[in-house]
Design a protein around this motif. Structure first.
Motif, PDB file in Angstrom:
ATOM      1  N   ALA A 136       0.852  -1.185   0.000  1.00  0.00           N
ATOM      2  CA  ALA A 136       0.000   0.000   0.000  1.00  0.00           C
ATOM      3  C   ALA A 136       0.891   1.238   0.000  1.00  0.00           C
ATOM      4  N   GLN A 137       0.377   2.319  -0.544  1.00  0.00           N
ATOM      5  CA  GLN A 137       1.155   3.556  -0.604  1.00  0.00           C
ATOM      6  C   GLN A 137       0.219   4.749  -0.505  1.00  0.00           C
ATOM      7  N   THR A 138       0.696   5.809   0.123  1.00  0.00           N
ATOM      8  CA  THR A 138      -0.074   7.041   0.213  1.00  0.00           C
ATOM      9  C   THR A 138       0.880   8.216   0.308  1.00  0.00           C
ATOM     10  N   SER A 139       0.351   9.405   0.238  1.00  0.00           N
ATOM     11  CA  SER A 139       1.150  10.623   0.356  1.00  0.00           C
ATOM     12  C   SER A 139       0.552  11.511   1.438  1.00  0.00           C
ATOM     13  N   SER A 140       1.397  12.350   2.024  1.00  0.00           N
ATOM     14  CA  SER A 140       0.937  13.290   3.029  1.00  0.00           C
ATOM     15  C   SER A 140       1.840  14.518   3.004  1.00  0.00           C
ATOM     16  N   GLN A 141       1.518  15.507   3.815  1.00  0.00           N
ATOM     17  CA  GLN A 141       2.364  16.685   3.895  1.00  0.00           C
ATOM     18  C   GLN A 141       2.298  17.298   5.280  1.00  0.00           C
ATOM     19  N   ALA A 142       3.293  18.097   5.587  1.00  0.00           N
ATOM     20  CA  ALA A 142       3.375  18.750   6.889  1.00  0.00           C
ATOM     21  C   ALA A 142       4.004  20.121   6.705  1.00  0.00           C
ATOM     22  N   THR A 143       3.543  21.082   7.494  1.00  0.00           N
ATOM     23  CA  THR A 143       3.988  22.479   7.355  1.00  0.00           C
ATOM     24  C   THR A 143       4.490  23.013   8.686  1.00  0.00           C
ATOM     25  N   ILE A 144       5.583  23.753   8.642  1.00  0.00           N
ATOM     26  CA  ILE A 144       6.046  24.497   9.812  1.00  0.00           C
ATOM     27  C   ILE A 144       6.200  25.963   9.433  1.00  0.00           C
ATOM     28  N   ARG A 145       6.138  26.818  10.453  1.00  0.00           N
ATOM     29  CA  ARG A 145       6.334  28.256  10.264  1.00  0.00           C
ATOM     30  C   ARG A 145       7.456  28.725  11.176  1.00  0.00           C
ATOM     31  N   VAL A 146       8.357  29.495  10.605  1.00  0.00           N
ATOM     32  CA  VAL A 146       9.513  30.001  11.337  1.00  0.00           C
ATOM     33  C   VAL A 146       9.524  31.515  11.240  1.00  0.00           C
ATOM     34  N   SER A 147       9.770  32.171  12.362  1.00  0.00           N
ATOM     35  CA  SER A 147       9.856  33.624  12.358  1.00  0.00           C
ATOM     36  C   SER A 147      11.014  34.086  11.486  1.00  0.00           C
ATOM     37  N   ARG A 148      10.739  35.025  10.617  1.00  0.00           N
ATOM     38  CA  ARG A 148      11.802  35.560   9.759  1.00  0.00           C
ATOM     39  C   ARG A 148      12.895  36.215  10.593  1.00  0.00           C
ATOM     40  N   ALA A 149      12.498  36.880  11.670  1.00  0.00           N
ATOM     41  CA  ALA A 149      13.489  37.532  12.528  1.00  0.00           C
ATOM     42  C   ALA A 149      14.433  36.508  13.145  1.00  0.00           C
ATOM     43  N   ALA A 150      13.890  35.358  13.552  1.00  0.00           N
ATOM     44  CA  ALA A 150      14.727  34.327  14.172  1.00  0.00           C
ATOM     45  C   ALA A 150      15.691  33.711  13.176  1.00  0.00           C
ATOM     46  N   ALA A 151      15.336  33.679  11.892  1.00  0.00           N
ATOM     47  CA  ALA A 151      16.184  33.078  10.864  1.00  0.00           C
ATOM     48  C   ALA A 151      17.127  34.080  10.211  1.00  0.00           C
ATOM     49  N   THR A 152      17.143  35.311  10.717  1.00  0.00           N
ATOM     50  CA  THR A 152      17.987  36.364  10.160  1.00  0.00           C
ATOM     51  C   THR A 152      19.236  36.553  11.016  1.00  0.00           C
ATOM     52  N   LEU A 153      20.392  36.570  10.382  1.00  0.00           N
ATOM     53  CA  LEU A 153      21.630  36.784  11.119  1.00  0.00           C
ATOM     54  C   LEU A 153      21.717  38.215  11.622  1.00  0.00           C
ATOM     55  N   PRO A 154      22.241  38.429  12.839  1.00  0.00           N
ATOM     56  CA  PRO A 154      22.484  39.792  13.315  1.00  0.00           C
ATOM     57  C   PRO A 154      23.406  40.528  12.348  1.00  0.00           C
ATOM     58  N   GLU A 155      23.233  41.824  12.252  1.00  0.00           N
ATOM     59  CA  GLU A 155      23.977  42.604  11.271  1.00  0.00           C
ATOM     60  C   GLU A 155      25.485  42.528  11.504  1.00  0.00           C
ATOM     61  N   ASP A 156      25.926  42.545  12.767  1.00  0.00           N
ATOM     62  CA  ASP A 156      27.371  42.499  13.022  1.00  0.00           C
ATOM     63  C   ASP A 156      27.963  41.153  12.595  1.00  0.00           C
ATOM     64  N   VAL A 157      27.199  40.079  12.774  1.00  0.00           N
ATOM     65  CA  VAL A 157      27.671  38.761  12.352  1.00  0.00           C
ATOM     66  C   VAL A 157      27.709  38.685  10.832  1.00  0.00           C
ATOM     67  N   ARG A 158      26.701  39.225  10.200  1.00  0.00           N
ATOM     68  CA  ARG A 158      26.673  39.227   8.736  1.00  0.00           C
ATOM     69  C   ARG A 158      27.858  40.009   8.178  1.00  0.00           C
ATOM     70  N   ARG A 159      28.168  41.143   8.793  1.00  0.00           N
ATOM     71  CA  ARG A 159      29.312  41.937   8.330  1.00  0.00           C
ATOM     72  C   ARG A 159      30.614  41.149   8.460  1.00  0.00           C
ATOM     73  N   GLU A 160      30.759  40.422   9.581  1.00  0.00           N
ATOM     74  CA  GLU A 160      31.971  39.638   9.787  1.00  0.00           C
ATOM     75  C   GLU A 160      32.089  38.515   8.754  1.00  0.00           C
ATOM     76  N   LEU A 161      30.975  37.878   8.445  1.00  0.00           N
ATOM     77  CA  LEU A 161      31.001  36.779   7.483  1.00  0.00           C
ATOM     78  C   LEU A 161      31.259  37.262   6.062  1.00  0.00           C
ATOM     79  N   THR A 162      30.771  38.437   5.718  1.00  0.00           N
ATOM     80  CA  THR A 162      30.875  38.920   4.339  1.00  0.00           C
ATOM     81  C   THR A 162      32.038  39.886   4.142  1.00  0.00           C
ATOM     82  N   ARG A 163      32.782  40.165   5.195  1.00  0.00           N
ATOM     83  CA  ARG A 163      33.910  41.091   5.085  1.00  0.00           C
ATOM     84  C   ARG A 163      34.940  40.534   4.108  1.00  0.00           C
ATOM     85  N   GLU A 164      35.376  41.398   3.191  1.00  0.00           N
ATOM     86  CA  GLU A 164      36.364  40.963   2.206  1.00  0.00           C
ATOM     87  C   GLU A 164      37.698  40.679   2.884  1.00  0.00           C
TER      88      GLU A 164
END
Length: 210
Positions: A136-164
């Motif tokens: 037997a076979q079937t399909s299903s799905q599941a959804t999660i929601r994540v806060s955009r703010a929580a998934a965003t790197l702090p600006e100082d960390v982003r600057r350090e990572l992208t610094r040339e």
């Protein structure tokens, strides 16, 4: 499931400032996606039911099922990042008897930083065996929601990572992720969307030792 980042040649970007894989003077730019990585935790992608339930030998296997063909879509345009995973469940039973329906529980989890469960839901998937059929076979799905703010790197960390970084700089060969502050910030902003069967302790032990 978890992606290991190499030395300073891999520089994460919180936004697509350069084309992914582009070789630049400061290294190789890699675009960091806010969308959760989707996967199945170890030992939770299979489930086995026994009859009688106090046996675990092959002759007593009643139904076995597996989660497969996991694919995902992600909407990261709003204040919440919405990850929807679709998956198949395929099953076999030990006999080809009468028509039968088997309901199996599964979970969907939002995992932050590889260790913290920030949301969990449990659902059910029904498998219908036709009379005389062993599969037997079937399909299903599941959804999660994540806060955009929580998934965003702090600006100082982003600057350090992208610094040339140039070849003559004192820290040119130092991986920015070796800094605990940077590494922890990247981990906190990284989410996973995990799906698996909701197993009992006995079922987990069986999967781990078979």
């Amino acid at each position: 499931m978890k992606r290991r980042l190499s030395a300073v040649a891999l520089i994460l970007l919180a936004a697509a400032c350069s084309r992914e894989g582009e070789v630049a003077q400061g290294g190789i730019y890699v675009t960091r996606s806010m969308c959760p990585q989707v996967g199945i935790p170890a030992a939770t992608g299979d489930i086995t039911l026994f009859d009688p339930s106090n046996r675990t030998d092959a002759a007593a296997i009643d139904v076995s099922a597996a989660i497969t063909n996991v694919r995902s879509t992600c909407d990261d345009t709003g204040g919440e990042i919405i990850s929807t995973a679709t998956f198949d469940v395929v099953a076999t039973r030990g006999d080809r008897g009468a028509a039968r329906s088997v309901v199996l529980p599964f979970f969907t989890v939002a995992m932050q930083g590889g260790t913290d469960v920030v949301a969990k839901q449990v659902g059910n998937v029904a498998l219908n065996f036709a009379a005389g059929s062993q599969r037997a076979q079937t399909s299903s799905q599941a959804t999660i929601r994540v806060s955009r703010a929580a998934a965003t790197l702090p600006e100082d960390v982003r600057r350090e990572l992208t610094r040339e970084r140039r070849s003559g700089d004192a820290d040119a060969a130092i991986d920015p992720l070796s800094d605990p502050k940077v590494r922890d910030a990247v981990a906190r902003a990284t989410f996973e969307h995990l799906i698996g069967f909701q197993l009992t302790q006995d079922q987990l032990r069986y999967n781990a030792t078979r």
